[in-house]
Design a protein around this motif. Structure first.
Motif, PDB file in Angstrom:
ATOM      1  N   GLY A 274      -0.160  12.471 -16.332  1.00 39.70           N
ATOM      2  CA  GLY A 274      -0.348  12.761 -14.904  1.00 39.70           C
ATOM      3  C   GLY A 274       0.753  12.212 -14.021  1.00 39.70           C
ATOM      4  O   GLY A 274       1.927  12.182 -14.409  1.00 39.70           O
ATOM      5  N   LYS A 275       0.384  11.750 -12.802  1.00 39.70           N
ATOM      6  CA  LYS A 275       1.416  11.309 -11.847  1.00 39.70           C
ATOM      7  C   LYS A 275       2.014   9.963 -12.266  1.00 39.70           C
ATOM      8  O   LYS A 275       1.298   9.019 -12.546  1.00 39.70           O
ATOM      9  N   TRP A 276       3.303   9.893 -12.269  1.00 45.81           N
ATOM     10  CA  TRP A 276       4.011   8.689 -12.719  1.00 45.81           C
ATOM     11  C   TRP A 276       4.813   8.091 -11.565  1.00 45.81           C
ATOM     12  O   TRP A 276       4.630   6.947 -11.189  1.00 45.81           O
TER      13      TRP A 276
ATOM     14  N   PHE B 288      -4.041   9.546   9.283  1.00 45.36           N
ATOM     15  CA  PHE B 288      -4.074   9.786   7.842  1.00 45.36           C
ATOM     16  C   PHE B 288      -3.016   8.833   7.264  1.00 45.36           C
ATOM     17  O   PHE B 288      -2.537   7.970   7.961  1.00 45.36           O
ATOM     18  N   ASP B 289      -2.685   8.976   5.971  1.00 48.84           N
ATOM     19  CA  ASP B 289      -1.730   8.110   5.259  1.00 48.84           C
ATOM     20  C   ASP B 289      -2.229   6.664   5.087  1.00 48.84           C
ATOM     21  O   ASP B 289      -3.424   6.401   5.173  1.00 48.84           O
ATOM     22  N   LYS B 290      -1.303   5.759   4.784  1.00 42.22           N
ATOM     23  CA  LYS B 290      -1.675   4.413   4.295  1.00 42.22           C
ATOM     24  C   LYS B 290      -0.666   3.386   4.822  1.00 42.22           C
ATOM     25  O   LYS B 290      -0.462   3.267   5.989  1.00 42.22           O
TER      26      LYS B 290
ATOM     27  N   SER C  37       0.804  -1.227   0.000  1.00 43.03           N
ATOM     28  CA  SER C  37       0.000   0.000   0.000  1.00 43.03           C
ATOM     29  C   SER C  37       0.835   1.275   0.000  1.00 43.03           C
ATOM     30  O   SER C  37       0.897   2.009   0.985  1.00 43.03           O
ATOM     31  N   ILE C  38       1.459   1.533  -1.134  1.00 43.86           N
ATOM     32  CA  ILE C  38       2.235   2.758  -1.295  1.00 43.86           C
ATOM     33  C   ILE C  38       2.419   2.987  -2.788  1.00 43.86           C
ATOM     34  O   ILE C  38       2.326   2.061  -3.585  1.00 43.86           O
ATOM     35  N   CYS C  39       2.703   4.259  -3.110  1.00 46.36           N
ATOM     36  CA  CYS C  39       2.527   4.733  -4.482  1.00 46.36           C
ATOM     37  C   CYS C  39       3.327   4.024  -5.569  1.00 46.36           C
ATOM     38  O   CYS C  39       2.759   3.332  -6.421  1.00 46.36           O
TER      39      CYS C  39
HETATM   40  C1  SGN Z   1       5.163  12.117   0.798  1.00 43.34           C
HETATM   41  C2  SGN Z   1       4.265  12.516   1.968  1.00 43.34           C
HETATM   42  C3  SGN Z   1       3.931  11.314   2.836  1.00 43.34           C
HETATM   43  C4  SGN Z   1       3.454  10.136   1.994  1.00 43.34           C
HETATM   44  C5  SGN Z   1       4.480   9.847   0.925  1.00 43.34           C
HETATM   45  C6  SGN Z   1       4.139   8.703   0.025  1.00 43.34           C
HETATM   46  N1  SGN Z   1       4.914  13.502   2.780  1.00 43.34           N
HETATM   47  O1  SGN Z   1       6.457  11.794   1.253  1.00 43.34           O
HETATM   48  O2  SGN Z   1       2.956  11.692   3.776  1.00 43.34           O
HETATM   49  O3  SGN Z   1       3.263   9.011   2.787  1.00 43.34           O
HETATM   50  O4  SGN Z   1       4.608  11.014   0.114  1.00 43.34           O
HETATM   51  O5  SGN Z   1       2.946   8.899  -0.663  1.00 43.34           O
HETATM   52  S1  SGN Z   1       5.009  15.024   2.275  1.00 43.34           S
HETATM   53  O6  SGN Z   1       5.448  15.812   3.439  1.00 43.34           O
HETATM   54  O7  SGN Z   1       5.959  15.109   1.195  1.00 43.34           O
HETATM   55  O8  SGN Z   1       3.676  15.429   1.825  1.00 43.34           O
HETATM   56  S2  SGN Z   1       2.737   8.122  -1.993  1.00 43.34           S
HETATM   57  O9  SGN Z   1       1.302   8.164  -2.305  1.00 43.34           O
HETATM   58  O10 SGN Z   1       3.520   8.807  -3.006  1.00 43.34           O
HETATM   59  O11 SGN Z   1       3.199   6.777  -1.753  1.00 43.34           O
END
Ligand code: SGN
Ligand code: CA
Length: 520
Positions: free
Chosen positions: A125-127, A356-358, A76-78
């Motif tokens: 968009g986001k990659w 919040f977050d995942k 569960s991460i981007c």
């Molecule tokens: C950034 C966010 C995090 C988030 C990650 C991953 N911090 O690092 O809160 O968990 O992205 O998110 S921030 O201060 O930069 O907003 S992901 O969706 O890309 O996996």
């Protein structure tokens, strides 16, 4: 009722079967629009029963097609989720196990296979995969996480800044590409929104949405993590951990924290008009916040309201823009032959457990939305409870396009489920496997892997700890009580241990070996 449904299904199946026959005209192969948001969770979608917002355009996809009630991610991460979707393989095989890894773009991917089979392909968009997109005739992506306002886009390798709001601009680029495509060929478009990712900066059209309402707080918002292990206690993703300026837009609170400074840099990107509208939208509310001098639970509740409203404002813009895409398909006679998929790279916590977050395998972030419409092959307004994974998206798109799914892909096509009113084939999977490794890192979610069936979930947190958790998903869907050591569930526990081992063998994952290697 039954008398009407059976002939209808037969017609649907026949039309679908014929539309996929070899020798069909090229333009009769389905177009595919794969729409994915970043961190949009099912609790904020009306088709999934949201109590905090409505998403009328996403609901249209659900109403015109199938809604999956048990869709999960493998990690569960981007970036890992995106790599899984492109390759149809788990993170330990496609190489992207965390957000800092560069995607090896020489791998076999869904866009490459569709392109090789006569599709025109695009990614907008986001990659977030670090290496340049491959397998696309056209690509136009945000560097890294991208900006909400006046974002930089990298269009086929060329960087430029565009004035406007990212969700609108991403949609503009996508529609321009469809408009200028070669109409003789089917198309495949990946339309990936940045929103509603942190730090939830609403667009100009939604800055004051929800101003006069108070949104309900999840009933486990004030969770004390009793009956849970250390991983849930040691995370740093509580709403109280948010930054005043960066996350909560308290522009009247000064801060020397790095991320708050980053927010100031982001604000500086806005044009004077955009900035005036943005600051004005928060001014009175921020003044009232300072005057109220809140503490304790009242302060946490205020922070929740600010967070959830900004998150939902970002979602509202995505929903409006999905409306634009659907409208375009209608106006251009493309509805009948276009598969529209809506999903997110993972779920998210909207105050459940106070978070919040995942990252966790707990429900809210393990789940992901999945809606699929295709008038030629999918019964409208249908649902499926089958256990599905983002691993299946690639094989499904290939299969629907009539392209052979390579043996090496680990997911399974959902075509049978989609064309059979959501029913699971007899041999459909009865469990899903998960593995998250980005630790130590932001939010401090420990490494873990696990298995979920429709009724139970077993998780092992490892690396700096060694703790097992077991949840009864029917009687404790919010996962408030770890029953791993409850003798009444000893048999279930052993069954799940065996299933976990079986899945790790099947998918070729060896977390214990990883631990040993890392300790050497
Ligand atoms: C950034 C966010 C995090 C988030 C990650 C991953 N911090 O690092 O809160 O968990 O992205 O998110 S921030 O201060 O930069 O907003 S992901 O969706 O890309 O996996
Ligand atoms: Ca994400």
């Amino acid at each position: 009722m039954r008398n009407q449904i059976v002939p209808f299904l037969v017609v649907v199946l026949l039309v679908f079967t014929f539309s996929c026959q070899d020798g069909d005209k090229e333009q009769e192969r389905p177009n595919i629009i794969f729409i994915m948001t970043d961190d949009h969770t099912t609790q904020a979608m009306s088709s999934y029963g949201s109590v905090i917002n409505t998403t009328p355009n996403m609901d249209r996809i659900a109403a015109n097609g199938m809604r999956f009630t048990n869709a999960f991610v493998t990690n569960s991460i981007c970036a890992p989720s995106r790599a899984v979707i492109l390759t149809g393989k788990y993170s330990h095989l496609n190489g992207v196990r965390d957000n800092s890894t560069r995607f090896d773009s020489s791998q076999v991917t869904v866009p490459k296979l569709l392109q090789a089979n006569g599709y025109q392909t695009a990614m907008v968009g986001k990659w977030h995969l670090k290496s340049a997109p491959t397998g696309f005739d056209y690509w136009n992506v945000l560097p890294g996480q991208g900006f909400y306002y006046n974002p930089i886009f990298i269009e086929m390798g060329e960087r430029s800044e565009r004035e406007g709001y990212v969700t609108d601009l991403t949609t503009d680029y996508a529609l321009d590409w469809i408009e200028n495509r070669d109409e003789e060929k089917p198309f495949f478009l990946m339309l990936h929104h940045k929103a509603p990712h942190r730090n939830w900066m609403p667009g100009p059209d939604h800055l004051n949405m929800y101003d006069d309402v108070e949104l309900p707080i999840p009933d486990n918002f004030f969770d004390d993590y009793e009956n849970r292990g250390d991983a849930a206690k040691d995370q740093i993703m509580h709403i109280d951990d948010m930054y005043d300026r960066y996350d909560l837009k308290l522009m009247n609170v000064s801060s020397e924290k790095g991320v708050d400074k980053a927010f100031d840099r982001r604000l500086n990107r806005l044009t004077p008009e955009q900035r005036a509208a943005f600051e004005e939208a928060y001014r009175e509310k921020n003044d009232a916040y300072l005057a109220a001098n809140l503490e304790g639970e009242k302060l946490s509740k205020w922070r929740y309201q600010r967070y959830i409203k900004d998150y939902l404002r970002c979602v509202a813009s995505v929903d409006d823009n999905i409306g634009r895409v659907l409208h375009y398909l209608e106006e251009n006679n493309l509805v009948g032959n276009t598969i529209v998929i809506y999903t997110s790279d993972q779920g998210f916590y909207l105050g459940e457990h106070g978070w919040f977050d995942k990252r966790f395998m707990y429900e809210e972030s393990f789940r992901t939305p999945l809606l699929v419409s295709y008038p030629k092959g999918i019964a409208s307004g249908s649902t499926s409870e089958a256990l599905t994974m983002n691993l299946d998206f690639g094989p499904t798109m290939l299969d629907m396009a009539g392209v052979e799914v390579p043996e090496e892909m680990q997911g399974t096509s959902l075509k049978n489920i989609l064309t059979n009113n959501g029913a699971e084939p007899g041999d459909w999977r009865q469990s899903t496997y998960y593995h998250y490794v980005e630790f130590p890192s932001e939010h401090a979610v420990k490494k873990h892997y696990g298995v979920r069936t429709k009724n139970f979930k077993l998780i092992h947190f490892y690396d700096d700890i060694n703790q097992w958790e077991l949840y009864d998903m029917q009687n404790d869907p919010k996962e408030m009580k770890n029953i791993y050591d409850d003798p009444a569930f000893a048999e279930v526990r052993e069954e799940l241990h065996a299933e976990l081992k079986r899945l790790q063998r099947e998918f070729g994952d060896q977390p214990d070996r990883v631990i040993d290697l890392e300790r050497d």
